[in-house]
Design a protein around this motif. Sequence first.
Motif, PDB file in Angstrom:
ATOM      1  N   THR A 226       0.854  -1.193   0.000  1.00  0.00           N
ATOM      2  CA  THR A 226       0.000   0.000   0.000  1.00  0.00           C
ATOM      3  C   THR A 226       0.885   1.237   0.000  1.00  0.00           C
ATOM      4  O   THR A 226       1.838   1.303   0.779  1.00  0.00           O
ATOM      5  N   PRO A 227       0.596   2.246  -0.861  1.00  0.00           N
ATOM      6  CA  PRO A 227       1.406   3.472  -0.802  1.00  0.00           C
ATOM      7  C   PRO A 227       1.259   4.144   0.564  1.00  0.00           C
ATOM      8  O   PRO A 227       0.225   3.976   1.222  1.00  0.00           O
ATOM      9  N   ILE A 228       2.288   4.884   0.947  1.00  0.00           N
ATOM     10  CA  ILE A 228       2.234   5.534   2.267  1.00  0.00           C
ATOM     11  C   ILE A 228       1.310   6.749   2.189  1.00  0.00           C
ATOM     12  O   ILE A 228       1.519   7.643   1.367  1.00  0.00           O
ATOM     13  N   GLY A 229       0.301   6.761   3.049  1.00  0.00           N
ATOM     14  CA  GLY A 229      -0.616   7.891   3.092  1.00  0.00           C
ATOM     15  C   GLY A 229      -0.222   8.837   4.223  1.00  0.00           C
ATOM     16  O   GLY A 229       0.101   8.405   5.335  1.00  0.00           O
TER      17      GLY A 229
ATOM     18  N   ASN B 108      -6.362   2.353   6.180  1.00  0.00           N
ATOM     19  CA  ASN B 108      -5.366   1.322   5.835  1.00  0.00           C
ATOM     20  C   ASN B 108      -4.063   1.922   5.348  1.00  0.00           C
ATOM     21  O   ASN B 108      -2.996   1.362   5.556  1.00  0.00           O
ATOM     22  N   SER B 109      -4.163   3.076   4.669  1.00  0.00           N
ATOM     23  CA  SER B 109      -2.929   3.623   4.085  1.00  0.00           C
ATOM     24  C   SER B 109      -2.321   4.760   4.916  1.00  0.00           C
ATOM     25  O   SER B 109      -1.148   5.077   4.751  1.00  0.00           O
ATOM     26  N   ILE B 110      -3.111   5.375   5.800  1.00  0.00           N
ATOM     27  CA  ILE B 110      -2.545   6.533   6.534  1.00  0.00           C
ATOM     28  C   ILE B 110      -1.579   6.067   7.624  1.00  0.00           C
ATOM     29  O   ILE B 110      -1.977   5.456   8.618  1.00  0.00           O
ATOM     30  N   LYS B 111      -0.307   6.373   7.400  1.00  0.00           N
ATOM     31  CA  LYS B 111       0.733   5.963   8.358  1.00  0.00           C
ATOM     32  C   LYS B 111       1.343   7.166   9.060  1.00  0.00           C
ATOM     33  O   LYS B 111       2.128   7.028   9.992  1.00  0.00           O
ATOM     34  N   ALA B 112       1.027   8.369   8.554  1.00  0.00           N
ATOM     35  CA  ALA B 112       1.607   9.573   9.170  1.00  0.00           C
ATOM     36  C   ALA B 112       0.553  10.670   9.253  1.00  0.00           C
ATOM     37  O   ALA B 112      -0.298  10.794   8.370  1.00  0.00           O
ATOM     38  N   VAL B 113       0.627  11.434  10.341  1.00  0.00           N
ATOM     39  CA  VAL B 113      -0.219  12.621  10.499  1.00  0.00           C
ATOM     40  C   VAL B 113       0.709  13.815  10.626  1.00  0.00           C
ATOM     41  O   VAL B 113       1.700  13.760  11.368  1.00  0.00           O
ATOM     42  N   VAL B 114       0.399  14.884   9.894  1.00  0.00           N
ATOM     43  CA  VAL B 114       1.150  16.132  10.039  1.00  0.00           C
ATOM     44  C   VAL B 114       0.169  17.216  10.480  1.00  0.00           C
ATOM     45  O   VAL B 114      -0.765  17.560   9.752  1.00  0.00           O
ATOM     46  N   GLY B 115       0.358  17.691  11.714  1.00  0.00           N
ATOM     47  CA  GLY B 115      -0.497  18.756  12.237  1.00  0.00           C
ATOM     48  C   GLY B 115       0.363  19.903  12.708  1.00  0.00           C
ATOM     49  O   GLY B 115       1.555  19.977  12.388  1.00  0.00           O
ATOM     50  N   ASN B 116      -0.222  20.795  13.481  1.00  0.00           N
ATOM     51  CA  ASN B 116       0.595  21.894  14.015  1.00  0.00           C
ATOM     52  C   ASN B 116       0.146  22.240  15.437  1.00  0.00           C
ATOM     53  O   ASN B 116      -0.541  21.451  16.084  1.00  0.00           O
TER      54      ASN B 116
END
Length: 316
Positions: A3-6, A47-55
């Motif tokens: 799965t591509p990295i989401g 399934n694909s979300i492996k990273a969260v970018v917030g602030n």
Amino acid sequence: METPIGVLLIRPLSAYLQQELSKRYTLFKYWQVPPDLRREFLGKHSNSIKAVVGNGVQGADTELIDALPFLEIVASHSSGLDKIDLELCRERGIRVTYTPDALTDEVADMAVLLTLATLRRICAADRFVRRGEWKKSDFNLTTKFSGKSVGIIGLGRIGSAIARRAEAFGCSIGYHSRSQKPNSRYKFYPSVLNLASDSQILIVACALTQETRHIIDRHVIDALGRNGIIVNIARGSHIDEAELISALVEGRLAGAGLDVLENEPQVPNALIGLDNIVLSPHVGASTVETRKAMADLVVQNLEAHFSDKPLLTPVI
Ligand code: NAP
């Protein structure tokens, strides 16, 4: 097939960051999903979300982390961590990174800017000129910054950078932190109340935690006194805003410079009507140069994580 990295980007942040993330990952733009469809959206892409970018305004709270079973890393585009459920990240083995240092100078500059703007009432002076009042009278006298006593709450990266700047203005510096800094030449105050009593300008630069919520309360405001000013470039919840407003209205405090508010972006009406304060919309680190440096650090941390290399600025 793998799965591509989401990567789930919580807020727009910068076009540059969006572009750099899109080049490397499948980018999901969370702010574009209407709030009532977010649960469904997360279910569909979890399934694909492996990273969260917030602030520092919106990060990764319990609900979001719980909805992402394959989350591996929260790469925060901020130095404050109060919008991330760090306990849950620890429990789940989710890595957390942030962007300290990249923004230190910018936020310290902002603290000095707000201090000067509040003391010299530059925004009120600008309004005075634009309203055409200059032709009718002189602007009221203001207050000098150079040589004043400055109390800094939180002598961390930003607090220390503010201290260095204030020294250049000939100010005396005192500070309150959890611990005394052995190599610091500034006076340490174990009590924030005593720091306020000895200061003319009180600048909040500490992390927001359970202990520092409302660290500026009525007692601290009264200890600072009617000629004092408060500058906050940290987090809105450091200050008991209702107490701050009543002190400003009643003349128990001379002024305030606020980059952050308790319920931002909501601004209490009472603040809008006050002429002795300067407000900015949480833009301490919002310059092109600093936002690029922060974005680069976010991307570098993600790249390090997904190629099994050491993180550049790990929290967990
Ligand atoms: P930092 O280097 O980690 O410094 C945090 C400071 O907070 C340290 O001096 C620490 O004291 C102090 N502190 C923590 N708990 C405390 C407590 N209970 N009582 C008193 N002091 C306490 O962080 P930084 O990079 O300077 O950033 C500081 C804060 O600025 C961030 O947490 C963030 O909320 C805010 N910020 C705002 C903007 C903006 O746009 N306005 C931008 C960036 C950051 P010790 O040294 O004794 O541990």
